[in-house]
Design a protein around this motif. Structure first.
Motif, PDB file in Angstrom:
ATOM      1  N   LEU A  18      64.055  48.775  61.976  1.00  0.00           N
ATOM      2  CA  LEU A  18      62.785  48.131  61.650  1.00  0.00           C
ATOM      3  C   LEU A  18      61.769  49.225  61.328  1.00  0.00           C
ATOM      4  O   LEU A  18      61.348  49.964  62.210  1.00  0.00           O
ATOM      5  CB  LEU A  18      62.288  47.290  62.830  1.00  0.00           C
ATOM      6  N   LEU A  19      61.408  49.332  60.062  1.00  0.00           N
ATOM      7  CA  LEU A  19      60.371  50.302  59.684  1.00  0.00           C
ATOM      8  C   LEU A  19      59.021  49.656  59.944  1.00  0.00           C
ATOM      9  O   LEU A  19      58.429  48.996  59.082  1.00  0.00           O
ATOM     10  CB  LEU A  19      60.508  50.700  58.214  1.00  0.00           C
ATOM     11  N   ILE A  20      58.537  49.823  61.152  1.00  0.00           N
ATOM     12  CA  ILE A  20      57.278  49.223  61.584  1.00  0.00           C
ATOM     13  C   ILE A  20      56.485  50.263  62.359  1.00  0.00           C
ATOM     14  O   ILE A  20      57.026  51.243  62.851  1.00  0.00           O
ATOM     15  CB  ILE A  20      57.514  47.984  62.478  1.00  0.00           C
ATOM     16  N   GLY A  21      55.194  50.041  62.467  1.00  0.00           N
ATOM     17  CA  GLY A  21      54.354  50.906  63.267  1.00  0.00           C
ATOM     18  C   GLY A  21      54.395  50.521  64.730  1.00  0.00           C
ATOM     19  O   GLY A  21      54.923  49.463  65.105  1.00  0.00           O
ATOM     20  N   ALA A  22      53.827  51.375  65.566  1.00  0.00           N
ATOM     21  CA  ALA A  22      53.833  51.124  67.007  1.00  0.00           C
ATOM     22  C   ALA A  22      53.116  49.823  67.355  1.00  0.00           C
ATOM     23  O   ALA A  22      53.471  49.149  68.326  1.00  0.00           O
ATOM     24  CB  ALA A  22      53.194  52.298  67.739  1.00  0.00           C
ATOM     25  N   ILE A  70      54.407  56.082  58.194  1.00  0.00           N
ATOM     26  CA  ILE A  70      55.856  56.199  58.249  1.00  0.00           C
ATOM     27  C   ILE A  70      56.247  57.142  57.120  1.00  0.00           C
ATOM     28  O   ILE A  70      56.267  56.765  55.944  1.00  0.00           O
ATOM     29  CB  ILE A  70      56.528  54.829  58.098  1.00  0.00           C
ATOM     30  N   ALA A  71      56.519  58.389  57.478  1.00  0.00           N
ATOM     31  CA  ALA A  71      56.704  59.399  56.443  1.00  0.00           C
ATOM     32  C   ALA A  71      57.502  60.587  56.960  1.00  0.00           C
ATOM     33  O   ALA A  71      57.463  60.916  58.156  1.00  0.00           O
ATOM     34  CB  ALA A  71      55.355  59.878  55.918  1.00  0.00           C
ATOM     35  N   GLU A  88      56.566  52.192  53.136  1.00  0.00           N
ATOM     36  CA  GLU A  88      55.715  51.065  53.520  1.00  0.00           C
ATOM     37  C   GLU A  88      56.308  50.397  54.758  1.00  0.00           C
ATOM     38  O   GLU A  88      57.526  50.222  54.862  1.00  0.00           O
ATOM     39  CB  GLU A  88      55.620  50.046  52.382  1.00  0.00           C
ATOM     40  N   ALA A  89      55.452  50.026  55.666  1.00  0.00           N
ATOM     41  CA  ALA A  89      55.923  49.308  56.847  1.00  0.00           C
ATOM     42  C   ALA A  89      56.414  47.925  56.451  1.00  0.00           C
ATOM     43  O   ALA A  89      55.886  47.296  55.528  1.00  0.00           O
ATOM     44  CB  ALA A  89      54.803  49.187  57.875  1.00  0.00           C
ATOM     45  N   MET A  90      57.446  47.449  57.130  1.00  0.00           N
ATOM     46  CA  MET A  90      57.950  46.104  56.875  1.00  0.00           C
ATOM     47  C   MET A  90      56.892  45.075  57.225  1.00  0.00           C
ATOM     48  O   MET A  90      56.203  45.186  58.242  1.00  0.00           O
ATOM     49  CB  MET A  90      59.207  45.846  57.712  1.00  0.00           C
TER      50      MET A  90
END
Length: 464
Positions: free
Chosen positions: A189-193, A3-4, A18-20
């Motif tokens: 939501l700062l999360i990955g796929a 996430i950048a 950083e991912a949540m």
């Protein structure tokens, strides 16, 4: 994918997030559920006041958020400002029209006595928290065209944005917060796929909408189907742009250039396959290629730039591979066709390219080219033009250039697409339903159709 923010104009990583974690994600899901219980009861006038305030703030922020979008995904700065302005327009449109669009309806046949009722109404009620999985190519518009109708309908939003546009994603949450929306009405939501499935399976999340790739759409649709939850998908497109002999060739060729390279060619609704009647093929091709060659490729922050870099290095690689496969198989590059190598442009640039001599065996005939690459086809007559246009797994939109109304009727009847634009290029508008057929997805965004997608369409029956 981290996430950048990575500037595609030079490859520099500017900011990393950083991912949540599970605890923060859970807190936000609880907040969304709690906020919905009260927000759903707000009056349309209050929802409209909040959305109009968000539009005003977005207008004030236009220059700053445009620079953020350009830095994160490379669109020319003029197009970024236009995107912000379009979002504010859509917010105001829904603020002004939602109450009417969601007003109670009486059945078309007013006589309901045979049902035993004295009156029957249809009411549109909100569903709850809606998860939006959004792409990077229009990082503001894709979200707003979901958020504006969803919020006006009384739903609350959870945004999982593309990992390469985190600053735009956080801006959106802050925008709605500053507009006065209750905490939890719209959250990023700062999360990955990889975290999407668990959230979509959560019972508190009532529906999902996704704009993105076909594989991503399949994944979300599969989970939503398994959980029996409503979903709307807007996936890829390989839109045809058909030019017939009666067309205004100068205008058709001019618009064709814009239709192909808008957003650096990274648009699902960009025209990609140019199908030209043999009688005007050479004349159109000459004009079109000249227009593509004349485009200014450069720093996306420069006002004069018309084509900037592709958003990711992998995206450029994907485009290169499609073009290389086509030329190895016999296609001819009438312009472009190779990676742009200019020391002053170290980023992920690819030049405007036109390929002729396309055959069905080439990958680019079947796959979406997500960059400034056009394919030219020669059609002997209207029937062949329709066959070529429909010879794709996608069906998002289409463009037809003709002054013959009989031909217009045929194209409207036979083209397998969610939209048919006659003598113009495809463009989304808040008043028009937007979506596709075949592997371009299902459901509709925008207009009254879009706002009703995430409503509980409720029959209210009154006894005699």
């Amino acid at each position: 994918m981290p996430i950048a923010t990575v500037n595609p104009a030079n490859g520099e990583t500017l900011k990393t997030y950083e991912a949540m974690g599970a605890e923060e994600t859970e807190r936000r899901l609880q907040l969304a559920e709690a906020t919905f219980r009260t927000y759903r009861t707000t009056a349309f006038a209050e929802r409209a006041r909040l959305l109009n305030r968000a539009a005003d703030l977005l207008d004030e922020d236009q220059q700053d958020i445009a620079r953020v979008m350009t830095t994160e995904m490379g669109k020319p700065i003029r197009q970024a400002r236009a995107e912000a302005a379009k979002c504010a327009k859509a917010m105001r449109w829904y603020a002004g029209h939602a109450e009417q669009l969601l007003a109670d309806e009486e059945p078309a046949d007013a006589d309901v006595s045979d049902s035993g009722a004295s009156r029957v109404r249809v009411r549109y009620r909100p569903l709850g928290p809606v998860l939006a999985v959004m792409p990077w190519n229009f990082p503001l518009w894709q979200v707003v065209r979901f958020a504006a109708p969803a919020l006006m309908a009384g739903n609350v939003g959870l945004l999982k944005h593309a990992s390469n546009v985190p600053q735009t994603a956080l801006y959106l949450e802050d925008l709605f917060h500053r507009a006065g929306y209750p905490e939890g009405a719209f959250q990023t939501l700062l999360i990955g796929a990889g975290a999407v499935e668990e959230i979509l399976r959560d019972e508190r999340v009532k529906a999902a909408t996704l704009t993105g790739s076909e594989p991503a759409g399949r994944a979300v649709a599969s989970v939503a189907g398994d959980m029996v939850k409503k979903s709307v998908l807007e996936l890829g497109g390989s839109d045809p742009y058909v030019v017939m002999p009666s067309a205004d060739l100068d205008r058709a060729a001019q618009i064709a250039v814009t239709a192909r390279v808008q957003n650096n060619g990274q648009s699902c609704i960009a025209a990609k396959r140019f199908i030209v009647h043999t009688d005007v093929y050479d004349a159109f091709a000459e004009r079109f290629v000249a227009g593509m060659k004349a485009l200014t490729v450069g720093d996306p922050m420069a006002e004069e730039t018309e084509v900037g870099p592709l958003a990711t290095e992998q995206g450029r690689t994907d485009v290169e591979e499609l073009v290389d496969d086509a030329t190895r198989s016999g296609a001819t590059a009438l312009c472009g066709g190779h990676r742009l190598r200019r020391p002053e442009l170290p980023g992920w640039y690819y030049p405007p390219t036109v390929l002729a001599g396309i055959t069905r065996e080439m990958r680019i005939h079947r796959e979406e080219a997500f960059g400034p690459v056009a394919t030219l086809y020669r059609a002997g007559d209207l029937d062949e033009a329709v066959l070529i246009a429909n010879d794709t797994p996608f069906g998002l939109s289409s463009n037809v250039w003709t002054r013959d109304e009989t031909e217009v009727d045929r194209f409207v009847r036979d083209l397998e697409a969610g939209s048919v634009y006659v003598n113009g290029m495809t463009a989304s508008h808040p008043a028009f339903p937007f979506g596709g057929a075949k592997r371009s997805g299902y459901g509709r965004e925008l207009s009254g159709h879009g706002i009703r997608e995430f409503c509980n369409i409720t029959t209210v029956w009154h006894g005699a």
